[in-house]
Design a protein around this motif. Structure first.
Motif: not given
Length: 228
Positions: A4-18
Motif C-alpha cells: 500500500i502506498v501512503l501519501l500525504r496531500h500536497g501543501e495547502s494554503l494553511w500549511n503554508q501559513e502555519n
C-alpha cells in the motif's frame, strides 16, 4: 507480498501559513499541486501499479489524488472516499497560527496538542451539529462527529474503516494508494509500525512524499520506504 502506498496531500494554503487546519476545507497551493504531480512521477518511476485508491472527503486530499491520477494516466481507477480518513479534528485550534497559539497558550501545551498521543485540544461544543448540516456528514451519527480529537481518538475512528474497507483489498492482492493527512497518516503509521507513544511524538509525515508499506499475507509489515 502486499503493498500500500501512503501519501500525504500536497501543501495547502494553511500549511503554508502555519495554521491548524483539521477538518477545515483549504485548497492546495501551487507548490502543493506540484508536490502531488511529483509524487505521481515517483510512483511511476518505482514501477508500482496502483489498482485502487482511497481518500478523505476533504478537498486537499481529493485534489491531490486527482493530480496523481492525471499524471499516472489512470483517471479511471476506482476511488473510495470516507470521512473516517479525514484529518484529526483540532477543535477550537482550527484556523489559529501555530506559533501565535504557542505564545498565547504555552509552548509546552501546544506541543502536546500537536504531537502527543493522548492530549485533546480545546473542544468546539456545537461542532457535531454544524458538521451534520454538511452533506458529507449528514449520514454520520452525531455521536461520531468530533468536537476535537487527540491522536488516540483519530486512530480509533479510522481503524474500523481500515479493517473493513482497506485490509480486505490488500489481502485480495490489490496494490492500493491512500491519500491522507499528516495526523491520520501518523496514527496509521503508529499502528502499522507498532510504535509506542514516545516514538509517535517524533513521527513527521512530509507533504507529497509517497511511503510504501510492504506486508506479508498476515498483514505484518516487512518494510516501509519513502520514495524521494
Amino acid at each position: 507480498m502486499r503493498k500500500i502506498v501512503l501519501l500525504r496531500h500536497g501543501e495547502s494554503l494553511w500549511n503554508q501559513e502555519n495554521r491548524f487546519t483539521g477538518w477545515t476545507d483549504i485548497p492546495l497551493t501551487h507548490k502543493g499541486q506540484r508536490e502531488a504531480t511529483l509524487a505521481a512521477q515517483l510512483i511511476k518511476k518505482s514501477g508500482i501499479q496502483i489498482d485502487a485508491t482511497f481518500t478523505s472527503v476533504l478537498v486537499r486530499t481529493i485534489h491531490s489524488l486527482w493530480l496523481v491520477l492525471d499524471e499516472l494516466g489512470k483517471q479511471w481507477l476506482p476511488v473510495d472516499r470516507s470521512w473516517r480518513l479525514n484529518e484529526r479534528h483540532y477543535g477550537a485550534l482550527q484556523g489559529l497560527n501555530k506559533d501565535l497559539a504557542a505564545q498565547q497558550l504555552g509552548e509546552e501545551q501546544v506541543h502536546a496538542w500537536r504531537k502527543s498521543f493522548r492530549a485533546i485540544p480545546p473542544l468546539l461544543k456545537d461542532e457535531p451539529n454544524r458538521l451534520h448540516l454538511d452533506a458529507r456528514y449528514k449520514h454520520v451519527a452525531l455521536s461520531d462527529l468530533p468536537m476535537g480529537e487527540s491522536l488516540e481518538m483519530t486512530i480509533r475512528r479510522m481503524l474500523p474503516y481500515w479493517q473493513h474497507a482497506v485490509i480486505p483489498r490488500i489481502r485480495s492482492g490489490e496494490t492500493l494508494l491512500l491519500v491522507g493527512h499528516g495526523n491520520t497518516l501518523r496514527a496509521l503509521m503508529m499502528y502499522l509500525g507498532r510504535l509506542d507513544e514516545n516514538a509517535v511524538m517524533h513521527l513527521h509525515v512530509p507533504t507529497g512524499i509517497p511511503i510504501i508499506y510492504t506486508m506479508e499475507d498476515n498483514m505484518d509489515v516487512v518494510r516501509h520506504q519513502l520514495l524521494e
